[in-house]
Design a protein around this motif. Structure first.
Motif, PDB file in Angstrom:
ATOM      1  N   VAL A   4      28.722 -56.767 -29.711  1.00 29.55           N
ATOM      2  CA  VAL A   4      29.088 -58.113 -30.137  1.00 29.55           C
ATOM      3  C   VAL A   4      27.851 -58.820 -30.675  1.00 29.55           C
ATOM      4  O   VAL A   4      26.804 -58.838 -30.017  1.00 29.55           O
ATOM      5  N   HIS A   5      27.982 -59.418 -31.851  1.00 30.51           N
ATOM      6  CA  HIS A   5      26.885 -60.193 -32.431  1.00 30.51           C
ATOM      7  C   HIS A   5      26.531 -61.328 -31.476  1.00 30.51           C
ATOM      8  O   HIS A   5      27.428 -61.998 -30.955  1.00 30.51           O
ATOM      9  N   PHE A   7      30.276 -61.926 -39.222  1.00 23.07           N
ATOM     10  CA  PHE A   7      29.607 -61.215 -38.140  1.00 23.07           C
ATOM     11  C   PHE A   7      29.771 -59.705 -38.227  1.00 23.07           C
ATOM     12  O   PHE A   7      28.944 -58.975 -37.696  1.00 23.07           O
ATOM     13  N   GLN A  44      43.488 -66.715 -35.673  1.00 23.20           N
ATOM     14  CA  GLN A  44      42.531 -66.880 -34.576  1.00 23.20           C
ATOM     15  C   GLN A  44      42.826 -68.144 -33.780  1.00 23.20           C
ATOM     16  O   GLN A  44      43.502 -69.046 -34.252  1.00 23.20           O
ATOM     17  N   GLU A  63      23.289 -56.218 -32.395  1.00 21.36           N
ATOM     18  CA  GLU A  63      24.394 -56.669 -31.558  1.00 21.36           C
ATOM     19  C   GLU A  63      24.131 -56.304 -30.100  1.00 21.36           C
ATOM     20  O   GLU A  63      23.469 -55.306 -29.802  1.00 21.36           O
ATOM     21  N   THR A 106      41.525 -64.636 -39.818  1.00 22.67           N
ATOM     22  CA  THR A 106      41.118 -66.017 -39.546  1.00 22.67           C
ATOM     23  C   THR A 106      42.314 -66.949 -39.387  1.00 22.67           C
ATOM     24  O   THR A 106      42.258 -67.873 -38.578  1.00 22.67           O
ATOM     25  N   SER A 116      33.989 -63.747 -29.980  1.00 26.62           N
ATOM     26  CA  SER A 116      34.104 -62.325 -29.660  1.00 26.62           C
ATOM     27  C   SER A 116      33.501 -62.023 -28.289  1.00 26.62           C
ATOM     28  O   SER A 116      34.029 -61.187 -27.547  1.00 26.62           O
ATOM     29  N   ASP A 133      25.597 -64.285 -31.859  1.00 28.42           N
ATOM     30  CA  ASP A 133      26.051 -65.615 -32.259  1.00 28.42           C
ATOM     31  C   ASP A 133      27.568 -65.735 -32.345  1.00 28.42           C
ATOM     32  O   ASP A 133      28.075 -66.796 -32.704  1.00 28.42           O
ATOM     33  N   HIS A 134      28.270 -64.664 -32.035  1.00 25.38           N
ATOM     34  CA  HIS A 134      29.734 -64.670 -32.150  1.00 25.38           C
ATOM     35  C   HIS A 134      30.344 -64.997 -30.782  1.00 25.38           C
ATOM     36  O   HIS A 134      30.809 -64.119 -30.039  1.00 25.38           O
TER      37      HIS A 134
END
Length: 182
Positions: free
Chosen positions: A134-135, A39, A106, A160, A103, A141, A137-138
């Motif tokens: 923020v994207h 992202f 997370q 975004e 990752t 986040s 699709d994220h």
């Protein structure tokens, strides 16, 4: 707003330390997963590239009206770095923020706790408006942004969604609640 001087700060479980070139070796490992960049774009940087990047960031913005503030996130009880938070603060008291957690770290609330701490630190430093991008699709986040008190807007930048945390309205006689005298 005058230039902002970065200082370390802490949350319940985290120490947020001003970014230094010496963090590059550990952060190269934290940020090494290519999936982390799905992202945010780009690709993982090796230690040498991170050292060069961190040297530029630590030197500060070339624009005296802009403050670059970058912290690494250290999980206190582990003594290990987990990611970073950053803010670019303008003379207009607007802070644009971002957060990245490796990752492998997370799903433990680290980004949420760090972002909340960052927003509080920036408020204390005088930032009036805090912005994140923020994207769409994220979802993780977006959840961090919402937890940190930001709200999505209808504005977009580079694909975004713009999220904003506005200043709290001042108390007025109609909204304040004086203490009852006894």
């Amino acid at each position: 707003m005058p230039p902002v001087t970065i200082t370390p700060f802490a949350t319940h479980r985290l120490d947020l330390l001003p970014l230094a070139v010496e963090h590059a070796a550990e952060m190269a490992v934290v940020l090494a997963d290519p999936a982390l960049h799905a992202f945010i774009g780009g690709e993982p940087l090796d230690e040498d590239a991170l050292r060069a990047r961190y040297a530029r960031l630590a030197a500060g913005s070339p624009d005296p009206a802009v403050s670059w503030l970058n912290w690494v996130i250290r999980v206190r009880d582990e003594g290990r770095l987990a990611g970073y938070v950053q803010a670019t603060v303008t003379a207009e008291s607007v802070a644009e923020v971002a957060w990245v957690v490796g990752t492998g770290r997370q799903g433990r609330g680290i980004a949420t706790e760090a972002a909340r701490g960052l927003v509080g630190w920036l408020r204390d430093a005088g930032a009036r408006t805090i912005v994140a991008h923020v994207h769409p699709d994220h979802a993780a986040s977006a959840a961090v942004a919402a937890s940190a008190g930001l709200s999505p807007t209808d504005e977009w930048q580079d694909g975004e969604v713009r999220w904003v945390h506005m200043p709290e309205p001042s108390a007025t006689p109609e909204t304040s609640h004086p203490r009852t005298a006894r």
